[in-house]
Design an enzyme around this catalytic site. Structure first.
Site, PDB file in Angstrom:
ATOM      1  N   LYS A   1     -41.129 -44.514  13.433  1.00 61.37           N
ATOM      2  CA  LYS A   1     -39.827 -45.112  13.732  1.00 61.37           C
ATOM      3  C   LYS A   1     -39.561 -44.945  15.219  1.00 61.37           C
ATOM      4  O   LYS A   1     -39.498 -43.825  15.723  1.00 61.37           O
ATOM      5  CB  LYS A   1     -38.758 -44.394  12.904  1.00 61.37           C
ATOM      6  CG  LYS A   1     -37.361 -44.886  13.069  1.00 61.37           C
ATOM      7  CD  LYS A   1     -36.515 -44.354  11.920  1.00 61.37           C
ATOM      8  CE  LYS A   1     -35.052 -44.219  12.279  1.00 61.37           C
ATOM      9  NZ  LYS A   1     -34.292 -43.585  11.191  1.00 61.37           N
TER      10      LYS A   1
ATOM     11  N   GLY B   1     -40.443 -52.639   9.298  1.00 57.86           N
ATOM     12  CA  GLY B   1     -39.001 -52.602   9.056  1.00 57.86           C
ATOM     13  C   GLY B   1     -38.279 -52.556  10.376  1.00 57.86           C
ATOM     14  O   GLY B   1     -38.869 -52.239  11.416  1.00 57.86           O
TER      15      GLY B   1
ATOM     16  N   ASP C   1     -25.720 -42.145   4.070  1.00 59.21           N
ATOM     17  CA  ASP C   1     -26.149 -43.538   4.035  1.00 59.21           C
ATOM     18  C   ASP C   1     -27.091 -43.790   2.865  1.00 59.21           C
ATOM     19  O   ASP C   1     -28.149 -44.374   3.030  1.00 59.21           O
ATOM     20  CB  ASP C   1     -26.794 -43.937   5.373  1.00 59.21           C
ATOM     21  CG  ASP C   1     -26.766 -45.448   5.595  1.00 59.21           C
ATOM     22  OD1 ASP C   1     -25.987 -46.136   4.911  1.00 59.21           O
ATOM     23  OD2 ASP C   1     -27.540 -45.936   6.441  1.00 59.21           O
TER      24      ASP C   1
ATOM     25  N   VAL D   1     -39.631 -49.989  12.795  1.00 59.46           N
ATOM     26  CA  VAL D   1     -40.510 -49.047  12.109  1.00 59.46           C
ATOM     27  C   VAL D   1     -41.894 -49.677  12.029  1.00 59.46           C
ATOM     28  O   VAL D   1     -42.033 -50.836  11.629  1.00 59.46           O
ATOM     29  CB  VAL D   1     -40.008 -48.737  10.683  1.00 59.46           C
ATOM     30  CG1 VAL D   1     -40.923 -47.719  10.017  1.00 59.46           C
ATOM     31  CG2 VAL D   1     -38.584 -48.231  10.711  1.00 59.46           C
TER      32      VAL D   1
ATOM     33  N   GLY E   1     -34.005 -52.329  12.239  1.00 58.81           N
ATOM     34  CA  GLY E   1     -32.576 -52.142  12.026  1.00 58.81           C
ATOM     35  C   GLY E   1     -31.910 -51.866  13.349  1.00 58.81           C
ATOM     36  O   GLY E   1     -32.536 -52.024  14.402  1.00 58.81           O
ATOM     37  N   GLY E   2     -30.670 -51.479  13.303  1.00 63.17           N
ATOM     38  CA  GLY E   2     -29.909 -51.226  14.514  1.00 63.17           C
ATOM     39  C   GLY E   2     -30.539 -50.164  15.389  1.00 63.17           C
ATOM     40  O   GLY E   2     -30.388 -50.158  16.606  1.00 63.17           O
ATOM     41  N   PHE E   3     -31.298 -49.276  14.772  1.00 61.39           N
ATOM     42  CA  PHE E   3     -31.893 -48.165  15.497  1.00 61.39           C
ATOM     43  C   PHE E   3     -33.142 -48.575  16.257  1.00 61.39           C
ATOM     44  O   PHE E   3     -33.536 -47.943  17.210  1.00 61.39           O
ATOM     45  CB  PHE E   3     -32.260 -47.058  14.504  1.00 61.39           C
ATOM     46  CG  PHE E   3     -33.136 -47.557  13.386  1.00 61.39           C
ATOM     47  CD1 PHE E   3     -34.507 -47.658  13.569  1.00 61.39           C
ATOM     48  CD2 PHE E   3     -32.587 -47.953  12.174  1.00 61.39           C
ATOM     49  CE1 PHE E   3     -35.313 -48.155  12.556  1.00 61.39           C
ATOM     50  CE2 PHE E   3     -33.403 -48.438  11.164  1.00 61.39           C
ATOM     51  CZ  PHE E   3     -34.763 -48.542  11.353  1.00 61.39           C
ATOM     52  N   GLY E   4     -33.840 -49.674  15.797  1.00 57.54           N
ATOM     53  CA  GLY E   4     -35.114 -50.059  16.400  1.00 57.54           C
ATOM     54  C   GLY E   4     -36.094 -50.463  15.314  1.00 57.54           C
ATOM     55  O   GLY E   4     -35.683 -50.848  14.224  1.00 57.54           O
TER      56      GLY E   4
END
Ligand SMILES: *[C@@H]1O[C@H](CO)[C@@H](O)[C@H](O)[C@H]1NC(C)=O
Ligand SMILES: *[C@@H]1O[C@H](CO)[C@@H](O)[C@H](O)[C@H]1NC(C)=O
Ligand SMILES: *[C@@H]1O[C@H](CO)[C@@H](O)[C@H](O)[C@H]1NC(C)=O
Ligand SMILES: *[C@@H]1O[C@H](CO)[C@@H](O)[C@H](O)[C@H]1NC(C)=O
Ligand SMILES: *[C@@H]1O[C@H](CO)[C@@H](O)[C@H](O)[C@H]1NC(C)=O
Length: 863
Positions: free
Chosen positions: A547, A525, A643, A532, A527-530
């Site tokens: 993550k 996975g 969220d 997974v 996303g904006g965070f980095g």
């Protein structure tokens, strides 16, 4: 004592109904700072009294500062007075078996709160060992279930008095309240206080100015700021290598400065006194920052190169784990021989993390004799009751051969920062004292720097031989003791006292092994965070989700800490468990339990060949609702997830739902007065609470709204944002509300579920979803009510399924007939489902503020 009390009684009629005055009681002319608000309260006494330092304390009897309480508190005198204890304010106290509150009218701004306790037995039967209480100020918990006698006995202060200092911010129009509440675990416990002091301090002396990027946050690449929603507790305030400084000799802030003898661990370290002849010039920091004496004395390593090469100049401070700490290091370069930049350059390590590799005081101050300070923040994780926070200085050998091979420090302040989730500054009570206590070793008297060279050489020679051996021995003893303490804690009480932070600390090496050095093939996975990754730990036996937060995002770092703090204290079947974290090499990595089947969204998508059955869907919704209910009310704090969306709901082997991704979570309002929190809008498009979106009002009910959208996704099998034929977009919530109003709720059903949902269940289910989506947050149900409603819907479904086969068949045919017609008009067929866009929009919004969102991404425009 008695005499004093009589005298005070006579004064009482003169005073009449007094106080609530801002008493300017301790003002020495010439102080660098003159506080606006000053209260010095001698609790349990009447009228003014003067302590040995000529400071006037005001009694609280008949004072309007003390709010009337149901059961009156008692003013009483100590039965026994430790002969050496400072008489005022320790001779009298206010004590009570029920809550009592002081309320101070203060100007807005940051305030010192100082509390003085003398745990002893008091008149009217107050037993010393029964003082056990909590102290709060506004939203902040200063002391929790505080066992005063135990704390005083464990402390090495021979006077057995306790002093605590806090800093909090008071907003416009607020009063500063201090509430003392006896613990209710036993009925005979009481709360007490001997003295209190409230004092204004210069704006942002310790808090971060909003113009400022903040201080270095060690172990992280980001900066740390202390905003007005934090409170501080002073842990240590030291005049290194110098004498104790009493409040009256401070710069007007009435602080006490301690000597560092008890904390320095390098026996060869030298106290240095530059004498009072040298004039300091406060050009870099305000002149109230610290008294001149702090800058005129220091502790340094000495200039023995051989010795300095092998050791750090080390101090150790016992602190409670589970908090962030701020350290302020005060410096002033005064050595006559040092004239150029890079003459004395050293490393600073805090908690064994590199804070500076090139600390050059002259470079910071530009000139000699100019005081400066540097702030650092460091998080202390873990579950040991007492943690040894170390500060280590060491000369940098790479800088110029001719330089002073030395390191030094003049002053040090250490503050605990309130836990952002619980707003608490309170730690656990100490363990009862063990008789084998390490006694601090002796240090030589400060030497005069003027004839430094010869004395220094002699001292260092001594230090270099004998002292070093003693040092090794002492360090060995010390570590033995510490190790034992940690073990004791692990096996015993320590774990039960602290929140169950059963969080494991992974090394970066372990993480690299687990992910085959972050191999792309293991990415499950992003996303904006980095990214997974799926990985295996413990000899490849346990699958985990890893993550890895992107480097360089300050936002990410804050969320990293938040997530660790929240998750490590939460345990629920329907919440993803955090196994541990890694913050080596500036990485921010979280390790979670691996949830096998991935996201709920994947199983609702029409692209999935194996859509979930209705009862599976209902069970999943009930599970998520229970998880959220626990977050909102069941845990120690009210936590707003912020969220909730179908991609943040994971399913395990048994299709059990688990709520994940707490990076945005915020601690909810704790009191009625603060029924919402306003913050920069975060969350994902399609799930945003209109109340929150338009008014920046974040409440628990914002999660309820988002959950309502998830219910619709589950029912309709559609994503939260729909694409209509004319390429415009519409929110699933809006579309469903329209259908509901028009009484065509069965048009919303996922075609796959046609004929399966019992009508009563459908009615109940859509009703719950609509209630969750109410525009007015107050009208939405609580998650507890939602759980109840969904369980009822499940009942209706099960009852319905047991009905006569024939009658249900008729129903199916009827509903099927109408459904087909409508499908052509307006429902599924006219909607182009945008799965990929949906995912992107969720991601892009994750890390940006609302403004950027609506301008940057077309997916984000709301209709
Ligand atoms: C107590 O001290 C305050 C501040 O010094 C002063 O204003 C007040 O008059 C004093 N009260 C009495 C009764 O002396
Ligand atoms: C401290 O500095 C202020 C201005 O910055 C000055 O007015 C004041 O006199 C100074 N006080 C002392 C004690 O040096
Ligand atoms: C302080 O106490 C007063 C009186 O009880 C109350 O009106 C006020 O709201 C309290 N202020 C805070 C910040 O808690
Ligand atoms: C507080 O500590 C004392 C020891 O000083 C102990 O006797 C007492 O039981 C403790 N109180 C509570 C409520 O635990
Ligand atoms: C000083 O302490 C730091 C941090 O623990 C360590 O990396 C360094 O090797 C130490 N230096 C010496 C000379 O012991």
């Amino acid at each position: 004592m008695k005499a004093y009390f009589l005298f005070s009684s006579k004064m009482s009629f003169i005073i009449g109904t007094i106080f609530y005055l801002s008493l300017s009681i301790f003002h020495l002319s010439g102080d660098a700072y003159d506080p606006v608000d000053v209260f010095s309260i001698n609790c349990g006494s009447l009228g003014n009294s003067t302590d040995e330092g000529n400071r006037i304390w005001t009694g609280d009897i008949n004072s309007e500062l003390l709010l009337a309480t149901e059961k009156a508190s008692v003013a009483a005198s100590a039965l026994k007075q430790s002969p050496s204890a400072n008489k005022i304010p320790y001779t009298t106290a206010r004590l009570s078996y029920s809550n009592f509150t002081y309320s101070f009218p203060v100007t807005p701004g940051q305030k010192f709160i100082r509390l003085y306790f003398y745990p002893t037995s008091y008149e009217q039967g107050f037993d010393r060992s029964k003082a056990f209480f909590t102290v709060t100020s506004g939203i902040f918990t200063l002391l929790k279930d505080f066992n005063a006698s135990l704390t005083a006995d464990a402390d090495d202060d021979p006077l057995h008095t306790i002093f605590r200092e806090y800093i909090i911010y008071i907003d416009d129009g607020q009063r500063l309240n201090l509430t003392f509440s006896p613990s209710t675990i036993q009925s005979d416990l009481y709360a007490f206080i001997n003295g209190m002091e409230i004092l204004s301090l210069p704006n942002n002396q310790f808090y971060t100015d909003s113009q400022n990027q903040g201080m270095k946050f060690l172990g992280s690449i980001s900066f740390y700021s202390i905003a007005n929603n934090s409170a501080l507790k002073t842990e240590y305030r030291l005049n290194l290598g110098g004498d104790v400084i009493s409040p009256r000799d401070d710069t007007g802030l009435l602080r006490s400065w301690e000597n560092d003898k008890k904390y320095v661990r390098t026996s060869s370290a030298l106290p240095v006194d530059y004498g009072t002849d040298i004039k300091l010039s406060f050009t870099q920091v305000p002149n109230y920052t610290a008294p001149d004496t702090v800058y005129r004395t220091a502790r340094s390593m000495g200039r023995n190169e051989t010795l300095n090469k092998i050791s750090n100049l080390t101090w150790e401070f016992s602190v409670d784990s589970g908090f962030d700490y701020m350290l302020r290091l005060h410096f002033c370069e005064l050595i006559p021989d040092i004239t150029q930049l890079s003459d004395r350059v050293f490393y600073i390590h805090i908690d064994d993390k590199l804070a500076e590799d090139h600390a050059d005081v002259l470079q910071c101050s530009q000139q000699k004799g100019v005081p400066v300070y540097r702030d650092y923040a460091v998080p202390i994780f873990g579950n040991v009751k007492k943690y040894n926070l170390s500060l280590k200085l060491h000369p940098n050998p790479d800088i110029r051969k001719t330089a002073y091979f030395d390191a030094f420090l003049n002053g040090l302040e250490i503050f605990r920062i309130s836990d952002p989730l619980s707003n608490s500054l309170a730690g656990p009570n100490p363990d009862p004292l063990s008789p084998t206590q390490v006694t601090p070793f002796m240090f030589r008297q400060p030497i005069q720097h003027s004839n430094k060279s010869k004395i220094m050489i002699i001292c260092i020679t001594i230090a270099g031989t004998g002292f070093f051996i003693i040092l090794l021995f002492l360090i060995a003893c010390f570590f033995n003791r510490q190790e034992k303490k940690v073990k004791d804690n692990e096996s015993g009480e320590g774990l039960s006292v602290l929140p169950s932070c059963i969080c494991r600390h992974f090394s970066i090496a372990e993480i690299r092994v687990a992910t085959k050095d972050f191999n792309e093939r293991f990415i499950i996975g992003n996303g904006g965070f980095g990214n997974v990754y799926k990985g295996f730990i413990d000899n490849a036996s346990t699958p985990v989700a890893i993550k890895r937060l992107k480097q360089g995002s300050q936002q990410g770092a804050q969320e990293f800490i938040t997530e660790i703090k929240i998750l490590s204290q939460l345990r629920h079947l329907h919440l993803v468990s955090l196994i541990g974290f890694c913050n080596d090499e500036n990485e921010m990595i979280l390790v979670y339990e691996f949830v096998a089947r991935g996201t709920l969204r994947d199983y609702l998508s029409s692209k999935n060949s194996q859509p979930l059955s209705w009862k599976q869907r209902l069970n999943i919704c009930i599970g998520v609702a229970q998880g959220l209910d626990y977050l909102h009310t069941g845990a120690k704090y009210n936590i707003i997830h912020r969220d909730i969306k179908s991609t943040n709901i994971l399913l395990d082997e048994q299709w059990v739902a688990k709520v994940s991704d707490f990076g945005f979570s915020k601690i909810g309002p704790s009191g009625i007065s603060r029924s919402h929190i306003s913050r920069v809008i975060k969350g994902s498009f399609g799930y945003l609470d209109p109340d929150y979106y338009t008014r920046q009002r974040l409440t628990l009910k914002s999660d309820v709204y988002a959950f309502g959208v998830v219910l619709l996704e589950v029912l309709c099998g559609l994503p939260p944002l729909l694409h209509t034929m004319d390429k415009s977009k519409i929110c699933l919530a809006e579309w469903a509300q329209k259908c509901y109003r028009e009484g065509i709720i069965d048009k919303m059903e996922d075609p796959f579920l046609k004929g399966i949902i019992v009508p009563e269940c459908l009615k109940k289910f859509s009703e719950i979803a609509m209630n969750c989506l109410d525009d007015d947050g107050n009208q939405r149900p609580s998650m507890n009510e939602v759980v109840w409603g969904l369980e009822f819907a499940m009942q209706l479904q099960e009852n319905g399924e047991q009905l006569d086969q024939f009658s249900s068949k008729v129903e199916v045919m009827e509903r099927g007939g109408i459904g087909e017609e409508d499908n052509d008009d307006m429902s599924s067929s006219s909607l182009v489902v945008m799965f990929s866009d949906f995912n992107n929009s969720g991601v892009s919004m994750d890390s940006s503020a609302s403004g950027e969102r609506s301008s940057g991404n077309k997916e984000t425009e709301i209709s």
